[in-house]
Enzyme design. Structure first.
Site, PDB file in Angstrom:
ATOM      1  N   HIS A  31      57.121  55.652  82.751  1.00  0.00           N
ATOM      2  CA  HIS A  31      58.157  54.631  82.817  1.00  0.00           C
ATOM      3  C   HIS A  31      58.850  54.578  81.456  1.00  0.00           C
ATOM      4  O   HIS A  31      58.294  55.011  80.439  1.00  0.00           O
ATOM      5  CB  HIS A  31      57.550  53.262  83.134  1.00  0.00           C
ATOM      6  CG  HIS A  31      57.031  53.133  84.531  1.00  0.00           C
ATOM      7  ND1 HIS A  31      57.832  53.293  85.634  1.00  0.00           N
ATOM      8  CD2 HIS A  31      55.782  52.856  85.001  1.00  0.00           C
ATOM      9  CE1 HIS A  31      57.114  53.103  86.734  1.00  0.00           C
ATOM     10  NE2 HIS A  31      55.861  52.845  86.376  1.00  0.00           N
ATOM     11  N   CYS A  46      63.109  56.237  82.994  1.00  0.00           N
ATOM     12  CA  CYS A  46      64.335  55.451  83.042  1.00  0.00           C
ATOM     13  C   CYS A  46      64.801  55.130  81.629  1.00  0.00           C
ATOM     14  O   CYS A  46      64.024  55.111  80.676  1.00  0.00           O
ATOM     15  CB  CYS A  46      64.110  54.153  83.802  1.00  0.00           C
ATOM     16  SG  CYS A  46      64.107  54.349  85.587  1.00  0.00           S
TER      17      CYS A  46
END
Length: 277
Positions: free
Chosen positions: A121, A163
């Site tokens: 992430h 991301c």
């Protein structure tokens, strides 16, 4: 039929379904030895793959289904390019920093290059360990020219599947058709780095639970096809096109339906990079 899910590599997002749109070399080979990196050291170099799938409950971050597919695909791809591949799974932020510090202290004098792949992430400028965030700058700084002397003047590639924000790319219709050794003895300490981000600044990065992330799928496919034919930046341009044109999200939630993605390459390389001589 097997159900698969498309996810994004931020801290949290609703799940959505995937949809794929189908629509050795010498001077005689044309490579300029003065303008290309020396890649005929005894070893190609290390490829460190940090694959963070499961996160501490306190972080509130979901498990990254499909990331093991990416890790296996990357391992095969870089082993075929003669790299020494080291896979590391579910590292905390402290473990990531310690690993990178230790790797930077190794003797790379017989290695042509260095590759680090981060699967996790993320947010802009940040990658997540299993227990919290780490600044990307902290990770990469260990390999600066003034910190890792045995990699000075050699290509250092950081590939980041994560991301970089929460923006969604809706896409837009197009009618264009889908068709020498250094004379100077000093170089900038930030020279010879390349950062291959899975998405543009501020945007989500998509991942499929069965096939892996759009970016890593495309990167491995293009490396397998072109690593012995094209210069690396040309390969990455083909990766950009593949991700941009062949993938689109499909979701029952209109917010996440029909979204697109474009990788982002930031290069401080000072020469052309060929994975062959």
């Amino acid at each position: 039929m097997e159900n698969t899910e498309n996810s994004v590599d931020s801290k949290s997002i609703k799940n959505s379904e995937p949809k794929i749109i189908h629509g050795s070399k010498s001077v005689d080979s044309g490579i300029s030895l003065d303008n290309s990196y020396k890649m005929d050291y005894p070893e190609m170099g290390l490829c460190i793959i940090i694959n963070n799938k499961n996160f501490h409950k306190s972080t509130g971050m979901a498990s990254r289904s499909g990331t093991d597919v990416d890790a296996a695909n990357l391992r095969e791809t870089f082993m075929n390019l003669k790299y020494e591949v080291r896979n590391k799974n579910d590292l905390t932020r402290e473990e990531i920093v310690e690993l990178m510090r230790n790797v930077s202290k190794e003797d790379h004098s017989k290695r042509s290059s260095f590759v680090c792949v981060l699967l996790s992430h993320g947010e802009e400028g940040i990658i997540f360990g299993t227990n919290g965030p780490v600044d990307l700058k902290k990770i990469t700084s260990f390999f600066r020219g003034d910190c890792c002397r045995s990699l000075t003047g050699k290509p250092k590639l950081f590939i980041i599947q994560a991301c970089r924000g929460t923006e969604l790319d809706c896409g837009i219709e197009t009618d264009s058709g889908v068709d020498d050794d250094m004379a100077c003895h000093k170089i900038p300490v930030e020279a010879d780095f390349l950062y291959a981000y899975s998405t543009a600044p501020g945007y989500y990065s998509w991942r499929n639970s069965r096939d892996g992330s759009w970016f890593i799928q495309s990167l491995c496919a293009m490396l397998k096809q072109y690593a012995h034919k094209l210069e690396f930046m040309h390969i990455l341009t083909r990766v950009n096109r593949k991700v941009a044109t062949e993938f689109e999200s499909s979701s029952f939630d209109a917010t996440f339906h029909a979204k697109k993605q474009i990788p982002c390459i930031v290069s401080m390389l000072t020469k052309e990079l060929y994975f062959y001589q």
